[in-house]
Every structure is written in C-alpha cells, then in structure tokens.
Design an enzyme around this catalytic site. Structure first.
Site, short mmCIF file in Angstrom:
data_model
loop_
_atom_site.label_atom_id
_atom_site.label_comp_id
_atom_site.label_asym_id
_atom_site.label_seq_id
_atom_site.Cartn_x
_atom_site.Cartn_y
_atom_site.Cartn_z
CE LYS A 208 -41.03 21.79 -18.19
NZ LYS A 208 -41.73 21.09 -17.12
CG ASP B 294 -38.45 21.26 -15.80
OD1 ASP B 294 -38.44 22.20 -16.61
OD2 ASP B 294 -39.49 20.61 -15.53
CB CYS C 221 -40.59 17.53 -16.75
SG CYS C 221 -41.74 18.15 -15.51
C1 C5J Z 1 -40.16 17.44 -13.37
C2 C5J Z 1 -41.55 16.87 -11.50
N1 C5J Z 1 -39.42 18.43 -13.83
N2 C5J Z 1 -41.03 15.66 -11.36
N3 C5J Z 1 -41.04 17.76 -12.37
O1 C5J Z 1 -40.05 16.31 -13.78
O2 C5J Z 1 -42.48 17.20 -10.81
#
Ligand code: C5J
Length: 228
Positions: free
Chosen positions: A132, A27, A165
C-alpha cells in the site's frame, strides 16, 4: 461446523463467522520495528512496537492452524517513487526521507530489506500481501477485491501503528461496510497516549469504528469454538 465465534470485547461481544473473517496484519515491517531501522533512526522507542510481536506471533499461529484467512500489508512505494505523492514526501520531513538510503536500504521502497515484514511474522506462501502506498490498506490497493472474492465480511485487525495505519485502515473498512475488531496488545504506537486514545476512539459511542479486545480473549474464543 462452527458458525460463530464470540470474542469478549468492548463495547460488547464481537461475533464472527470464521469462514467470513480475516486476520489483517498491518505493516509489521523491519523499518518500523527492528533495532537500527528507520523508526529507531528517527528517535522513536521501538520497544513500544516490539511488545506486539509475541502476541501477534501467537495469534497468527492459532489462525494458521485453524486454516483461517490471513492478509498482511506493507507500507511502501515503487522504486521510481512514481506512487509517492509530493505531499507525502514533503511531510516526511526528516533529513532522511522516503526513497533515501536508510539503515536497511532505501526507506519504504518495495524490495528493500527494511520494507520487508519481520521474520517472526513473515507471510507464508499463499497468504496475500497488500503493498500500500498510503496509510490505509484500501487506498490504491486491491484489498477490497480480495475481501469480496473471498467472501470476507469481518476483520480482526492488528499491527502498527495504532493511530496511523491501523486507524486509517479501520476507518476505511468501516465506511466500506466491514466490522473490525482491533486487538490492543497486537497493535502498537511509538506514542503511549496516541495508542490509548486511538483505541478509545474506536470503541467510543457504542463502537463508532469497531470493537476492541486482546489476543488472550480472542484465543480463548477460538479455543471455545474448537478452532485451536
Ligand atoms: C504506519 C506510519 N504503518 N506510522 N506508518 O503506521 O507512518
């Protein structure tokens, strides 16, 4: 032919066969990391995530030059939001939420500018990108099929955010029988204490979820193995 790379790590060395291992970058999206993105709009200190860009960039360059497997993920939803559960929508409670127009297009919607991976780490053609809908990279995706088809058994995990994540993905991977090495300078959180405790939890109890090291020790293991 190199069979094993040994990375100095906690709680003990992480040994991996490079042909059966993948770098999984979670991400690293514009909306989480860039000035003016959704993360910053919510009042978060993005410098805590941006410090991961350079170590990730160096690691990714070495990984690619060694011709090892790289997989990228992005958190986001279909434009019609049909894969966004009411529970997730409700919990992202700020005035502007998933699917609304944000500073870089519709927030966490696939195809929007903010959903894209930052240019510094942009996927090369041929590198799988896993879209995802949840926090974990296995939920609602074909990640496990890809790993099985490529013969991958171990994951070197980087990206954001450490306790959300990255952690969810490492836990999911752990339950599916994958060994995970998390690189502390290549993962980041908006919250310093969550980052520190998140890493501590991974390596606690002789590695209950996996191993922790950093990019320097990983690069030096690749160098020792003649891979970079
Ligand atoms: C991730 C989030 N990628 N913190 N998303 O950690 O909402």
């Amino acid at each position: 032919m190199i069979s094993t790379v040994s990375v100095d790590a906690e709680p003990y060395a992480f040994d991996f066969d490079p042909m059966q291992s993948a770098l999984l970058i979670i991400d690293m999206q514009r909306d989480f990391l860039e000035p003016g993105g959704f993360g910053e709009m919510l009042g978060n200190d993005i410098s805590r995530l941006r410090c991961t860009i350079e170590p990730n960039r160096q690691l990714l360059a070495a990984w690619r030059s060694a011709r090892l497997k790289v997989i990228h993920t992005r958190e986001g939803h279909r434009p019609d939001l049909s894969d966004l559960s009411p529970a997730k929508k409700k919990r992202s409670r700020s005035q502007t939420t998933i699917g609304d127009i944000g500073p870089m297009g519709r927030i966490l919607v696939r195809g929007e500018p903010g959903h894209d991976i930052i240019p510094e780490l942009h996927p090369f053609s041929g590198e799988p990108v896993i879209d995802k809908p949840g926090k974990g990279a296995f939920f609602g995706t074909d990640l496990q099929t890809i790993l099985q088809n490529c013969g991958i058994r171990k994951l070197i995990v980087t990206g954001v955010t450490t306790e959300v994540c990255v952690h969810t993905t490492v836990r999911e991977a752990n339950d599916r029988g994958y060994d995970c090495l998390v690189l502390e300078d290549c993962v980041g959180s908006y919250f310093a204490e969550f980052h520190a405790v998140g890493l501590k939890m991974i390596r606690a109890q002789t590695g209950i979820f996996g191993w922790v090291s950093d990019s320097a020790r990983t690069l030096s293991a690749l160098t020792r193995a003649g891979l970079c």
